[in-house]
Design an enzyme around this catalytic site. Structure first.
Site, PDB file in Angstrom:
ATOM      1  N   SER B 176       0.452  -1.225   0.438  1.00 13.50           N
ATOM      2  CA  SER B 176      -0.242   0.255  -0.141  1.00 13.50           C
ATOM      3  C   SER B 176       1.008   1.366  -0.051  1.00 13.50           C
ATOM      4  CB  SER B 176      -1.307  -0.061   0.882  1.00 13.50           C
ATOM      5  OG  SER B 176      -1.817   0.984   1.064  1.00 13.50           O
ATOM      6  N   ASP B 428      -8.611  -5.818  -6.507  1.00 10.69           N
ATOM      7  CA  ASP B 428      -7.366  -4.999  -5.389  1.00 10.69           C
ATOM      8  C   ASP B 428      -7.870  -3.330  -5.921  1.00 10.69           C
ATOM      9  OD1 ASP B 428      -6.526  -2.515  -3.215  1.00 10.69           O
ATOM     10  OD2 ASP B 428      -4.634  -3.012  -3.647  1.00 10.69           O
ATOM     11  N   HIS B 453      -5.758  -6.296  -0.918  1.00  9.49           N
ATOM     12  CA  HIS B 453      -4.939  -5.571  -0.974  1.00  9.49           C
ATOM     13  C   HIS B 453      -3.969  -6.809  -1.055  1.00  9.49           C
ATOM     14  CE1 HIS B 453      -3.846  -1.832  -0.547  1.00  9.49           C
ATOM     15  NE2 HIS B 453      -3.744  -1.227   0.213  1.00  9.49           N
TER      16      HIS B 453
END
Lengths: 488, 488
Positions: B176, B428, B453
């Site tokens: 991320s 994601d 994710h």
């Protein structure tokens, strides 16, 4: 903010100042003119422009803007053609513009736009106007990182706003600290510049990267090979100064012999030595093969000329020796014969450029220098970070971070980068911190045996040695190749 | 500093907050434990250490230090072996440590040291202690550039101080925003890290780089393919909420139906929608193939489970539909059945992590998001930089610089860099801003069709789809190759 010359500064600051000092000295010259060779001169045409630049790129609380000056010449530019972008260093950009003849020489052939961007806190590009140097808070944005961000943002804006420039490859060009910036711009913002010509860029002149004595060794070698007993005479001169300056009469004699504007007082002797030391350094830097007026109006091969006054053998008296030194120094300060007296303090105290570079040396650009009096012709002086740091704190309220530049810019481990030419002259003291061996096919080192400080960036001249002619040809070849690759 | 949920924030801030929100929500979980699969768990061993870090790397006036926390595990490390360095993102580093099972899984095989470095302003790494968020002046050092410098300085220090680490290749790993940092660390400090695994790193989620609607389109697609009429039902729910919430009785019904801790008032309805919208986003992010407790304790393939409650055809009444929505939402918030009520405001207001990420979104990390209600299942909301900027100014006294991140990190022109793996999951939403096509032999994109994710960064699990097993194998292969090249 006046900068006091102290013995500490001698080893620590003074010499790292030489680039800046050059600029300070150069302020008197006619701007807007470029000298080609010595007798010729040609007028260069550019527009002076200003760009609204963020004062702080790395924080959002200070949201103010300042006017960054840049010079733009597009008389030879063809749409989609390259942009040669000079990454300005510690001084007035017009002066750099006029002393980077290489770009003017190749502009037509390359169909290139020339842009000369001024470095923040120098020339007219003052983030807080006349107050920029007035306190530590205002000085806080004087860093190489901020300057690089300025350049990157300006380039991006130019490419977006100038019709036909959107796909123009950009080549960063710079000399000395400007050369460091050119290399770093390519390293840190490779999306913005396709490649860089970093001339006489001592990117390794930092702590633990090169021996601290190398710089002065090169200065000494220049003098040693430019005349019999030349460096030896200078090495002897320091003791002679001590001897002669130990009496009031001797001080008066020294002052008169050197034609100083202000007579020496006992407490000025250290400054006097510092001034001489810097003079020798500057001479080595500008030991060009033709008459030129870069730092001063000087004859061709000025170190050779200087050395004609310093061919003493061991039987010389102190005053004979110092007479020779004064004659030598006057080659530098009064070649044209127009100086009424030699203004030692003018050289030793800061102009705007010098103040800024002092600050940079006191923060990121910590370049340890030392002398031992054996391998060099200077008085032994070790490097003391603590003393340097204390002086910086006294001057600016900041302390140097000696390892930061190496951290930020990769130190000696830069092999993953690409498209940078590092050119260095064998005569240039700053070669001590330069990249002198190629690291890959596209990180290319070019050494110019007969070159002083970024000779290759100067206009071509009929007296150019073959080595600089070849260097420029090779530089051009690499640059054209990068551009070609970019345009594929 | 409480953050007010406004309609503007809906499109602007809320969604870009999802990463941070995840962390905030996760704070309740047991730290110091890592979950392997769901039923298994294993204890991971590391030392918690602190490093004196410069508060301001880019200016010299603020010369203070702060304690940066990092976790170090060397149980499998062999001298000169690699260091896997997790570039912490917007939250408590122990939580990232426990949710990056991939590094724990490969440590023994690689003989690797693991280091998890906390991002400044999160967890315990607070530059001004408890006051760090108290004013704009203290917040001024919360930037990705400062965080990257922290990481680089820490790595350099570790290599210098840990016996046998001097020649250890360092691989940055992150997911991320942490994945963005891993990639950027390699780009900006290639002398420090040999390569980077950037998992689910939306480095292109900035202005003019990807369509602002892509993010929500992916969320919608996840729901559309996870159950009949699932995304359609959610699209219809917004109008149903308007209808039902138009009366006091309706509001009361809604509050009870959703089991909210605090009954809805008319002015809360926008917050209610925002909360639902974010819930759907989070569900898409954590749509993992096995029972897990990443953002919440959830069943395997949670979106499928959620969608079993949303299979309505067009004849459904508003209350029937919203009953389904409430059942669906409870899958997310109360799968274990232990929640007494749903605390909407807790999700919507910031924990430390959320506040920090708000600030980052309001400065550099400007990620435009928009919805049109046609290609996505949300209410149409355009992106307004002005509204966003005004809100940021109100919250923090700063305004976003929408083009800065693209400038600083190269935008889409990153092909001159090397040794970065960009992994993205097709499920994601953040894939919208990810690099999904390889740019060169050493800038490798890996797409994981069944991945949400950064699934690849999690511990291996018996329910792992083949695609993530292959992805991890490929990642490992590249990393080993970089290490081998480095060690030549």
């Amino acid at each position: 903010m006046a900068v006091r010359v102290t013995p500490v500064r001698l080893a620590a600051l003074l010499v790292t100042m030489s680039c800046a000092r050059a600029l300070a000295l150069q302020r008197n010259h006619i701007l807007g003119r470029a000298t080609r060779g010595f007798s010729e001169s040609k007028r260069v045409y550019y527009r002076t422009l200003y760009f609204d630049q963020q004062i702080d790129h790395f924080g959002f609380l200070e949201n103010g803007l300042f006017k960054q000056r840049y010079l733009l010449s597009d008389q030879h530019w063809r749409q989609n053609g390259p942009i040669l972008f000079y990454t300005g260093n510690e001084g007035d950009i017009t002066w750099f513009c006029n002393n980077t003849g290489f770009t003017w020489d190749v502009a037509e052939e390359m169909g290139a736009m020339l842009v000369f961007a001024e470095h923040r806190y120098y020339g007219e590009s003052l983030p807080f106007g006349e107050e920029s140097y007035s306190n530590a808070k205002y000085l806080n944005y004087l860093t190489s990182e901020q300057a690089l961000a300025d350049f990157a943002v300006l380039i991006k804006s130019l490419k977006a706003s100038v019709t036909g420039a959107q796909n123009s490859p950009v080549i960063a060009v710079g000399g000395s600290y400007g050369g460091m910036l050119a290399a770093w711009l390519r390293m840190k913002y490779p999306s913005v510049v396709t490649g860089a010509l970093a001339a006489s860029a001592p990117i390794w002149q930092f702590t633990d990267m090169v021996p601290c004595g190398d710089f002065y060794k090169i200065v000494t070698q220049d003098f040693a090979k430019s005349g019999i007993n030349c460096s030896k005479s200078i090495r002897r001169s320091w003791m002679a100064i001590s001897n002669v300056s130990s009496t009031g009469e001797g001080l008066q004699w020294l002052s008169e012999e050197f034609g100083l504007c202000a007579p020496l007082k006992p407490q000025d002797v250290d400054d006097f030595r510092a001034w001489l030391q810097e003079t020798w350094v500057n001479l080595a830097m500008v030991d060009y093969p033709y008459e030129a007026n870069f730092l001063q109006h000087l004859p061709r091969w000025p170190v050779k000329v200087v050395c004609t006054h310093l061919q003493f053998d061991s039987g010389v008296t102190d005053r004979q020796l110092l007479h020779g030194v004064s004659q030598a120094v006057k080659v530098y300060y009064n070649y044209t014969g127009s100086a009424v007296c030699l203004n030692m303090s003018e050289t030793a105290t800061g102009s705007l450029g010098t103040r800024g570079w002092y600050y940079q040396a006191c923060t990121e650009m910590v370049m340890p220098m030392c002398t031992d009096g054996i391998q060099d012709m200077f008085e032994p002086q070790s490097w003391s970070l603590q003393a340097f740091s204390d002086e910086c704190y006294g001057l600016f309220g900041v302390r140097p971070r000696e390892h930061w530049a190496s951290m930020a810019y990769g130190g000696k481990k830069i092999n993953s980068h690409s498209n940078i030419i590092f050119s260095n002259g064998d005569l240039d003291p700053w070669k001590s911190g330069g990249v002198t061996k190629s690291l890959s096919d596209s990180l290319v080192a070019i050494v110019i045996p007969d070159g002083a400080h970024h000779l290759d960036l100067r206009y071509s001249n009929e007296h150019d040695p073959q080595s600089v002619i070849q260097a420029r040809a090779l530089e051009l070849q690499h640059i054209k190749q990068w551009i070609k690759q970019e345009q594929v």
